[in-house]
Design a protein around this motif. Structure first.
Motif, PDB file in Angstrom:
ATOM      1  N   PHE A 193      15.557  76.397  14.147  1.00 16.77           N
ATOM      2  CA  PHE A 193      15.352  75.415  13.088  1.00 16.77           C
ATOM      3  C   PHE A 193      14.173  75.848  12.205  1.00 16.77           C
ATOM      4  O   PHE A 193      13.105  75.235  12.193  1.00 16.77           O
ATOM      5  CB  PHE A 193      15.107  74.031  13.686  1.00 16.77           C
ATOM      6  CG  PHE A 193      16.333  73.414  14.291  1.00 16.77           C
ATOM      7  CD1 PHE A 193      17.214  72.671  13.526  1.00 16.77           C
ATOM      8  CD2 PHE A 193      16.621  73.599  15.640  1.00 16.77           C
ATOM      9  CE1 PHE A 193      18.352  72.105  14.077  1.00 16.77           C
ATOM     10  CE2 PHE A 193      17.752  73.038  16.199  1.00 16.77           C
ATOM     11  CZ  PHE A 193      18.632  72.294  15.422  1.00 16.77           C
ATOM     12  N   PRO A 200      19.921  75.919  10.290  1.00 16.79           N
ATOM     13  CA  PRO A 200      19.672  74.493  10.049  1.00 16.79           C
ATOM     14  C   PRO A 200      20.452  73.928   8.872  1.00 16.79           C
ATOM     15  O   PRO A 200      20.913  72.777   8.925  1.00 16.79           O
ATOM     16  CB  PRO A 200      18.152  74.427   9.811  1.00 16.79           C
ATOM     17  CG  PRO A 200      17.756  75.805   9.431  1.00 16.79           C
ATOM     18  CD  PRO A 200      18.674  76.714  10.158  1.00 16.79           C
ATOM     19  N   VAL A 252      23.802  70.969  19.594  1.00 25.54           N
ATOM     20  CA  VAL A 252      22.614  70.654  18.813  1.00 25.54           C
ATOM     21  C   VAL A 252      21.467  70.222  19.725  1.00 25.54           C
ATOM     22  O   VAL A 252      20.300  70.599  19.523  1.00 25.54           O
ATOM     23  CB  VAL A 252      22.926  69.559  17.777  1.00 25.54           C
ATOM     24  CG1 VAL A 252      21.674  69.127  17.032  1.00 25.54           C
ATOM     25  CG2 VAL A 252      23.976  70.052  16.788  1.00 25.54           C
ATOM     26  N   LEU A 256      17.784  71.942  20.106  1.00 26.75           N
ATOM     27  CA  LEU A 256      16.529  71.217  19.917  1.00 26.75           C
ATOM     28  C   LEU A 256      15.606  71.374  21.124  1.00 26.75           C
ATOM     29  O   LEU A 256      14.383  71.529  20.977  1.00 26.75           O
ATOM     30  CB  LEU A 256      16.819  69.737  19.655  1.00 26.75           C
ATOM     31  CG  LEU A 256      17.448  69.388  18.301  1.00 26.75           C
ATOM     32  CD1 LEU A 256      17.814  67.919  18.241  1.00 26.75           C
ATOM     33  CD2 LEU A 256      16.494  69.745  17.159  1.00 26.75           C
ATOM     34  N   ALA A 259      14.090  74.634  20.824  1.00 27.40           N
ATOM     35  CA  ALA A 259      13.117  74.682  19.722  1.00 27.40           C
ATOM     36  C   ALA A 259      11.790  74.041  20.121  1.00 27.40           C
ATOM     37  O   ALA A 259      10.720  74.499  19.706  1.00 27.40           O
ATOM     38  CB  ALA A 259      13.697  73.989  18.492  1.00 27.40           C
ATOM     39  N   PHE A 260      11.839  72.970  20.928  1.00 28.67           N
ATOM     40  CA  PHE A 260      10.616  72.294  21.366  1.00 28.67           C
ATOM     41  C   PHE A 260      10.017  72.910  22.628  1.00 28.67           C
ATOM     42  O   PHE A 260       9.029  72.388  23.159  1.00 28.67           O
ATOM     43  CB  PHE A 260      10.892  70.818  21.607  1.00 28.67           C
ATOM     44  CG  PHE A 260      11.114  70.034  20.346  1.00 28.67           C
ATOM     45  CD1 PHE A 260      10.101  69.896  19.408  1.00 28.67           C
ATOM     46  CD2 PHE A 260      12.339  69.453  20.087  1.00 28.67           C
ATOM     47  CE1 PHE A 260      10.306  69.177  18.240  1.00 28.67           C
ATOM     48  CE2 PHE A 260      12.560  68.729  18.922  1.00 28.67           C
ATOM     49  CZ  PHE A 260      11.536  68.597  17.988  1.00 28.67           C
TER      50      PHE A 260
END
Length: 423
Positions: A193, A200, A252, A256, A259-260
């Motif tokens: 992202f 994205p 998705v 996420l 990504a975190f």
């Protein structure tokens, strides 16, 4: 622990878990493929209602496609993007097929238009019966009615529903191949992202397109579900919608989490986890489809609609002995046969591929024309506006030139009448 040590630990974990994960996922994928192909074969052998069953087969084929591509991607991560593209393309087609199946169960598009128009007249007649004065035409064409009162917009609901499904099919396919092109140039960034990657932006476009397509399908279902009670539409709707939503939002969500920093990004763990979960989910979906999309209701042929009844009478002459005399006797035998159209598997597959493919192409062309039509009208209107402005400016310019010429002529005439002013 240093960052390099963490990366190495994640890499070792992925290598240790990859082989058993492939075995477990392969077992579930095999179950999903076998059960789905068995159910598809049952529909092809009892292909007594082509208008409905061609779309049922297309929806059922979604499970083996998902399962096969997921296990291939899990076994060979280098093919993950290609498998994901094919999976996304078929998902869009399956959503279109499910919408077409609902229309077929209602008796076809012409019957659906009549049904929606009747619903619209009944809804719009209520305010007038109560004494309220409303503009029926304006009330019916209001775009907000699609969200809050879809029953009142009549046949336009079918147009919006088909447009919503086909636009998702087109956008999903386009974005899938766009992702492949961006991956070739190294700017796709699967699961990243970040603003300089294409992932994205494509995710946002697909998400909006999918939500709109599903919302159109929900609105159409809300208006017609009473007429679809004979096929138990709620179970079919939930089972299909669960596959679409689970696979998309699951991917998705995993992206996420990566990504975190909740899940590691190294070693293709993100893609592998998605493929592993899809294999398990497809086995569950295959079991559910056996009950939800059963072929038992198509085993019996409605003679009045789909069959051709033929009778054949044969006569035979026999000799019957009565006492010492022989007398001739006539024996009649009548056989009744019902001829079922298209019940062989080869004919079934031919109908699905040819008739179904032709229907898809027609709807895609119609949707593109519907999307391009307003744009052409807008461009034409802009051109007409510019043309009018240009014409007005040309007229003003001509008028100014005429005024200048008149002024010059007037000045010359004044000079002629006063020769003492000339040099």
């Amino acid at each position: 622990m240093a960052a390099s040590d963490v990366v190495l630990a994640y890499g070792d974990t992925y290598r240790d878990l990859h082989h058993p994960a492939v075995i477990i996922a392969g077992s579930f994928a095999l179950v999903a493929v076998v059960l789905s192909l068995y159910l598809i074969l049952q529909h092809l052998r009892s292909y007594t209602n082509p208008h409905e069953q061609k779309w049922i087969v297309a929806v059922l084929f979604m499970v083996p496609v998902y399962a096969a591509e997921s296990i291939i991607s899990l076994g060979n991560p280098r093919l993950s993007l290609v498998c994901d593209i094919l999976r996304n393309c078929y998902e869009a087609f399956a959503l279109y097929s499910f919408g077409s199946y609902l229309i077929a169960c209602l008796g076809g598009e012409r019957r659906v238009v009549e049904l929606l128009e009747n619903e619209s007249r009944n809804q719009l007649a209520k305010p007038f019966l109560d004494g309220a004065e409303e503009d029926q035409q304006v009330h019916q064409k209001s775009f907000s009615n699609f969200f809050f009162r879809p029953r009142v917009i009549g046949k336009d609901l079918l147009t919006i529903e088909k447009f919503g499904l086909v636009q998702y099919m087109i956008l999903k396919t386009f974005c899938a191949f766009l992702a492949l092109l961006l991956e070739v140039f190294g700017v796709y960034g699967d699961g990243e992202f970040k603003w300089y990657y294409g992932y994205p932006y494509i995710t946002v476009v697909i998400n909006f397109s999918q939500m709109w397509a599903l919302f159109c399908l929900v609105q159409f279902y809300n208006v017609t579900h009473e007429r679809l009670e004979h096929i138990k539409p709620l179970a079919k709707f939930i089972s299909f919608k669960a596959i679409v939503f689970a696979t998309w939002w699951q991917g998705v969500g995993i992206a996420l989490l990566c990504a975190f920093g909740v899940l590691p990004k190294e070693g293709k763990l993100q893609t592998a986890l998605q493929d592993f979960l899809i294999c398990i989910e497809m086995a569950i979906a295959a079991v559910a489809h056996i009950f939800v999309f059963s072929a038992e209701s198509y085993h019996f042929l409605p003679v009045s609609e789909y069959g051709k009844v033929t009778t054949e009478t044969t006569k035979e002459t026999l000799t019957v002995e009565e006492g010492n005399e022989e007398k001739p006797a006539v024996l009649e035998k009548t056989e009744t046969q019902v001829k079922a159209p298209g019940t062989r598997i080869t004919e079934s597959v031919q109908d699905i591929v040819l008739e179904g493919g032709q229907r898809v192409v027609e709807d895609v062309v119609l949707t593109i024309n519907q999307a391009v039509g307003p744009m052409e009208k807008g461009v034409t209107k802009i051109q007409e506006t510019f043309h009018l402005k240009k014409t007005d400016s040309d007229d003003d310019h001509e008028e100014s030139e005429l005024e200048v010429e008149k002024h010059v002529e007037q000045h010359l005439s004044e000079n002629d009448s006063h020769p003492e002013l000339q040099v």
